[in-house]
Structures are given as structure tokens and as C-alpha cells.
Design a protein around this motif. Sequence first.
Motif, PDB file in Angstrom:
ATOM      1  N   THR A   1      -3.044  -5.080  -1.442  1.00 21.30           N
ATOM      2  CA  THR A   1      -2.886  -3.897  -0.604  1.00 21.30           C
ATOM      3  C   THR A   1      -3.533  -4.138   0.759  1.00 21.30           C
ATOM      4  O   THR A   1      -4.271  -5.109   0.953  1.00 21.30           O
ATOM      5  CB  THR A   1      -3.525  -2.673  -1.269  1.00 21.30           C
TER       6      THR A   1
ATOM      7  N   VAL B   1       0.598   3.871  -3.011  1.00 23.98           N
ATOM      8  CA  VAL B   1       0.162   5.221  -2.676  1.00 23.98           C
ATOM      9  C   VAL B   1       1.243   6.250  -2.994  1.00 23.98           C
ATOM     10  O   VAL B   1       0.957   7.325  -3.539  1.00 23.98           O
ATOM     11  CB  VAL B   1      -0.233   5.293  -1.185  1.00 23.98           C
TER      12      VAL B   1
ATOM     13  N   TRP C   1      -5.365   4.836  -0.551  1.00 25.29           N
ATOM     14  CA  TRP C   1      -5.134   3.979   0.606  1.00 25.29           C
ATOM     15  C   TRP C   1      -6.396   3.214   1.006  1.00 25.29           C
ATOM     16  O   TRP C   1      -6.333   2.031   1.360  1.00 25.29           O
ATOM     17  CB  TRP C   1      -4.646   4.822   1.780  1.00 25.29           C
TER      18      TRP C   1
ATOM     19  N   SER D   1       0.828  -1.206   0.000  1.00 26.83           N
ATOM     20  CA  SER D   1       0.000   0.000   0.000  1.00 26.83           C
ATOM     21  C   SER D   1       0.862   1.255   0.000  1.00 26.83           C
ATOM     22  O   SER D   1       0.563   2.230  -0.709  1.00 26.83           O
ATOM     23  CB  SER D   1      -0.929   0.006   1.221  1.00 26.83           C
TER      24      SER D   1
END
Length: 269
Positions: A215, A70, A198, A66
Motif C-alpha cells: 500500500t 480502502v 489509508w 491503497s
Amino acid sequence: MNKVLTYVLLALAAASFLYPFVWMISASLSSEAGLGDLRLLPVEPTLANYRTVLERIPLGRAFLNSVFVVTVTTTLVLILGAMVGYALARLEFRGKQLLFFAIIFTMTLPFQITLIPNYITMVRLGWVDTYLALIVPFVMNSFAILLFRQAFMGLPQALIDAARMDGAGELRIIFQILVPNILPTVVTITILTFMGIWNDALWPLIVVRDESTMTMPQLVTLFSVGGRADSQLAVKIAAAVMLAVPVIILYLFFQKHFIRSMASSGLKD
């Protein structure tokens, strides 16, 4: 009296927003038997819920996935959004207004409408179960372009003219001259993009099946509804808290810039 009443109403509104978060943290530290009481303090405090989450799913790898997705997506959104926003704000070319209206129009379309075409595109490109499928569809953000355009239009043209007279190219004007003058807008776009990427679980659930590429929101969702939590509500809440903490920390660090940008972002023609 009016001021007192205003503060009382604001305090009640703040409490109504904060209570679910406080209860969520308290519940994650409570035993399963203690969840029946909606208390602000943990019942039979324990860290067993967090240990259970870490033992049953590879949350560390999902967290790194993640963070990578991101970081790359947000960086590309800032770079490409600044370039497109500058072109729409300060450059003259045929079809500029039509292009701007087309970008605005895409903001009215829910993501679900483009879900199937995007998935087919990922399949044909062979990007399923790769980071590219999680990054590329989101690097052009129409809202970021709009905010950059409005921010650039609020800067004086003399600043750009002076930079051109000094021999600066367009990219240098954007990233060395203009962007440092709109930091609240940059912070706002960073926070909104970070939060959106996220917290997204739907798109990763569609394009990623390999657990090593999943993720954190996707893995937490599968953990909560896929049976690994064994119907333990406190464990599910603990996983949700671990998912929410990075966003809360980011906002706490940059809330001043975020609020300033939201308060001063007027739309100019």
C-alpha cells in the motif's frame, strides 16, 4: 470584547494546527538547501522532489492498491456495521447486552495486543502477501457498530413498523429505510475508516513483502527509512504530502456531514 478574544484564541489554535501542514507543502516544493529556514513560502521552488519520488518507487501501483483496499474495507465496514448495529438497536435476542458490552470492550484493546494472533492467523490461512490480509482483519469495526447502533436508536420505531407492514424484510429496512435517514453517521464512519486504513503502515509492513501488493503508506515508510530517499529530507516530505492529499480532499468534500454527525451523536442506553 469577549467575542473578539474568543476569535483571537480560535485563530491562534487554528494556526497552530495548520502551520505544520502548510510548512510541509512548502518544504516539499523547496530545494534541499532551502529547508533550513522555516518559511511558509518555498525556497528556490522546484518539483524535483516529486519527480524523484515517482522515479524511485512504484507509487502509482501502491496508490491503486491503497484505493482498492480502502474501498473494499470501507464498504464492508458500512454493510456489516449497519447490520450488527441494527440488530443491537432494534432486535431482541438472548445475550444482546452481553454481546454489546463485549464489542465495547474490544474498543479498549490496542491493536498491538492482537497483532501476533492476527499474523499467525494470516499465515495459517495462506493470506500473507495478499489483499485478503489487508482487508479481512478490519471489516468488523466496533466503533462503526457503536455509531450505527446509536444512530438507529435515535430513529422512531414507527418507521420500522410501517416498513414491516408494507412487507419489507430486515435488510431492506436497514439499507433502504434507515440508512438514508442517518447519512451524517454514514459519512463519519466512511471518513474515519478511510483515514484509519489509508494511513495504516504497521500491519501492511508485517503481512506484505511483495512490492506489487504494498500500500501507499507502507511504500512511503520503506522509502523514507529504507535508504531509497538517500537522506534527502525534501524528498521524504514530498512523499508524505502525496500520501496526505487524498485524505485532505475527502475531508474537504464531506466536512459538513462529518461535523454534523460529531455534534449530534449522543449515546443512548
